[in-house]
Design a protein around this motif. Structure first.
Motif, PDB file in Angstrom:
ATOM      1  N   UNK A  61       0.835  -1.200   0.000  1.00 31.64           N
ATOM      2  CA  UNK A  61       0.000   0.000   0.000  1.00 31.64           C
ATOM      3  C   UNK A  61       0.873   1.254   0.000  1.00 31.64           C
ATOM      4  N   UNK A  62       0.489   2.211  -0.799  1.00 29.31           N
ATOM      5  CA  UNK A  62       1.176   3.504  -0.765  1.00 29.31           C
ATOM      6  C   UNK A  62       0.755   4.239   0.507  1.00 29.31           C
ATOM      7  N   UNK A  63       1.505   5.250   0.869  1.00 28.54           N
ATOM      8  CA  UNK A  63       1.150   6.039   2.050  1.00 28.54           C
ATOM      9  C   UNK A  63      -0.235   6.648   1.884  1.00 28.54           C
ATOM     10  N   UNK A  64      -0.543   7.118   0.678  1.00 29.68           N
ATOM     11  CA  UNK A  64      -1.858   7.692   0.404  1.00 29.68           C
ATOM     12  C   UNK A  64      -2.969   6.670   0.659  1.00 29.68           C
ATOM     13  N   UNK A  65      -2.781   5.441   0.186  1.00 34.83           N
ATOM     14  CA  UNK A  65      -3.790   4.399   0.398  1.00 34.83           C
ATOM     15  C   UNK A  65      -3.864   3.963   1.856  1.00 34.83           C
ATOM     16  N   UNK A  66      -2.734   3.996   2.555  1.00 34.98           N
ATOM     17  CA  UNK A  66      -2.760   3.693   3.992  1.00 34.98           C
ATOM     18  C   UNK A  66      -3.606   4.726   4.728  1.00 34.98           C
ATOM     19  N   UNK A  67      -3.412   5.997   4.389  1.00 32.27           N
ATOM     20  CA  UNK A  67      -4.176   7.059   5.049  1.00 32.27           C
ATOM     21  C   UNK A  67      -5.658   6.980   4.703  1.00 32.27           C
ATOM     22  N   UNK A  68      -5.976   6.637   3.460  1.00 32.54           N
ATOM     23  CA  UNK A  68      -7.380   6.457   3.077  1.00 32.54           C
ATOM     24  C   UNK A  68      -8.021   5.337   3.878  1.00 32.54           C
ATOM     25  N   UNK A  69      -7.292   4.252   4.039  1.00 33.84           N
ATOM     26  CA  UNK A  69      -7.815   3.117   4.801  1.00 33.84           C
ATOM     27  C   UNK A  69      -8.039   3.494   6.261  1.00 33.84           C
ATOM     28  N   UNK A  70      -7.085   4.187   6.851  1.00 32.46           N
ATOM     29  CA  UNK A  70      -7.237   4.620   8.244  1.00 32.46           C
ATOM     30  C   UNK A  70      -8.372   5.626   8.387  1.00 32.46           C
ATOM     31  N   UNK A  71      -8.542   6.488   7.401  1.00 26.00           N
ATOM     32  CA  UNK A  71      -9.657   7.430   7.407  1.00 26.00           C
ATOM     33  C   UNK A  71     -10.993   6.686   7.344  1.00 26.00           C
ATOM     34  N   UNK A  72     -11.030   5.641   6.542  1.00 25.06           N
ATOM     35  CA  UNK A  72     -12.233   4.805   6.463  1.00 25.06           C
ATOM     36  C   UNK A  72     -12.550   4.218   7.838  1.00 25.06           C
ATOM     37  N   UNK A  73     -11.519   3.730   8.540  1.00 23.52           N
ATOM     38  CA  UNK A  73     -11.727   3.181   9.879  1.00 23.52           C
ATOM     39  C   UNK A  73     -12.275   4.248  10.820  1.00 23.52           C
ATOM     40  N   UNK A  74     -11.666   5.435  10.806  1.00 23.38           N
ATOM     41  CA  UNK A  74     -12.092   6.515  11.705  1.00 23.38           C
ATOM     42  C   UNK A  74     -13.562   6.848  11.488  1.00 23.38           C
ATOM     43  N   UNK A  75     -13.961   6.998  10.236  1.00 27.39           N
ATOM     44  CA  UNK A  75     -15.338   7.390   9.946  1.00 27.39           C
ATOM     45  C   UNK A  75     -16.323   6.259  10.227  1.00 27.39           C
ATOM     46  N   UNK A  76     -15.966   5.054   9.840  1.00 27.65           N
ATOM     47  CA  UNK A  76     -16.857   3.914  10.080  1.00 27.65           C
ATOM     48  C   UNK A  76     -17.007   3.645  11.576  1.00 27.65           C
ATOM     49  N   UNK A  77     -15.914   3.682  12.318  1.00 26.95           N
ATOM     50  CA  UNK A  77     -16.012   3.451  13.759  1.00 26.95           C
ATOM     51  C   UNK A  77     -16.773   4.583  14.449  1.00 26.95           C
ATOM     52  N   UNK A  78     -16.641   5.807  13.947  1.00 27.51           N
ATOM     53  CA  UNK A  78     -17.397   6.932  14.511  1.00 27.51           C
ATOM     54  C   UNK A  78     -18.896   6.698  14.374  1.00 27.51           C
ATOM     55  N   UNK A  79     -19.327   6.304  13.182  1.00 25.16           N
ATOM     56  CA  UNK A  79     -20.757   6.056  12.949  1.00 25.16           C
ATOM     57  C   UNK A  79     -21.249   4.913  13.830  1.00 25.16           C
ATOM     58  N   UNK A  80     -20.496   3.822  13.866  1.00 29.80           N
ATOM     59  CA  UNK A  80     -20.906   2.669  14.676  1.00 29.80           C
ATOM     60  C   UNK A  80     -20.906   3.000  16.161  1.00 29.80           C
ATOM     61  N   UNK A  81     -19.918   3.778  16.609  1.00 33.04           N
ATOM     62  CA  UNK A  81     -19.868   4.155  18.023  1.00 33.04           C
ATOM     63  C   UNK A  81     -21.018   5.091  18.377  1.00 33.04           C
ATOM     64  N   UNK A  82     -21.329   6.018  17.488  1.00 35.91           N
ATOM     65  CA  UNK A  82     -22.465   6.923  17.750  1.00 35.91           C
ATOM     66  C   UNK A  82     -23.785   6.155  17.835  1.00 35.91           C
ATOM     67  N   UNK A  83     -23.938   5.136  17.006  1.00 32.78           N
ATOM     68  CA  UNK A  83     -25.170   4.350  17.002  1.00 32.78           C
ATOM     69  C   UNK A  83     -25.265   3.406  18.186  1.00 32.78           C
ATOM     70  N   UNK A  84     -24.142   2.808  18.589  1.00 33.50           N
ATOM     71  CA  UNK A  84     -24.200   1.720  19.571  1.00 33.50           C
ATOM     72  C   UNK A  84     -23.389   1.978  20.837  1.00 33.50           C
ATOM     73  N   UNK A  85     -22.703   3.072  20.926  1.00 28.35           N
ATOM     74  CA  UNK A  85     -21.829   3.460  22.045  1.00 28.35           C
ATOM     75  C   UNK A  85     -21.008   2.271  22.551  1.00 28.35           C
ATOM     76  N   UNK A  86     -21.018   2.041  23.860  1.00 30.73           N
ATOM     77  CA  UNK A  86     -20.142   1.019  24.426  1.00 30.73           C
ATOM     78  C   UNK A  86     -20.611  -0.408  24.140  1.00 30.73           C
TER      79      UNK A  86
END
Length: 172
Positions: A61-86
């Motif tokens: 993975x290029x650095x750009x693709x690594x950052x995109x993947x990590x950004x995907x995690x941040x946003x997806x986990x944010x949505x899931x955490x907001x919906x289901x909290x702990x």
């Protein structure tokens, strides 16, 4: 898949996360409606695990693709955490993963500002000394439930080991 005797069994936990993200490849052709719902949920969890793990373990993975993947995690986990909290993940795990990725993003931006000609590897972006200390403390006897005197002894041994490794980095 989780090790009851050793809560810090990283290779086993990595294998579990990889197994989860390989579930995306399952074909839902013969599923009944309930199985399809479970499969959809597992695909979301698989995408979450993959987006966190792949940047650190896929050297292609290029650095750009690594950052995109990590950004995907941040946003997806944010949505899931907001919906289901702990019920989704603990506050500490959510905060730690968000902070880890934020720090990586800042490190990349800082490196680009300072000297963008030098290579940057996100795998080296952690709190190396703290992680190294933690790793040595936990690996000295493999006892995750040590008492305070044992912890003091483990930390003392760890300090000695880390001093030696600092002088002889090839021994680590």
């Amino acid at each position: 898949m989780l090790s009851q005797g050793d809560a810090q069994n990283i290779p086993r936990e990595f294998k579990l996360l990889c197994s989860i993200y390989m579930l995306q490849a399952l074909s839902p052709v013969s599923y009944n409606p309930m199985d399809c719902k479970v499969h959809t949920i597992l695909k979301v969890l698989a995408a979450l695990c993959e987006s966190l793990i792949e940047p650190f373990f896929n050297p292609k993975l290029s650095l750009n693709n690594q950052l995109k993947s990590l950004s995907k995690y941040v946003h997806l986990s944010f949505v899931l955490y907001c919906q289901h909290t702990t019920s989704f993940m603990s506050n500490q795990l959510y905060g730690d993963t968000q902070a880890m990725i934020k720090n990586i993003m800042f490190l990349v931006a800082w490196q680009q500002e300072v000297d963008d000609s030098e290579p940057l590897y996100i795998i080296q972006s952690g709190e190396d000394q703290l992680e190294g200390c933690f790793g040595v403390v936990c690996s000295d006897g493999h006892d995750p439930n040590m008492d305070v005197p044992q912890l003091c002894q483990h930390i003392s041994v760890t300090a000695d080991c880390l001093d030696i490794f600092e002088e002889h980095s090839d021994w680590d």
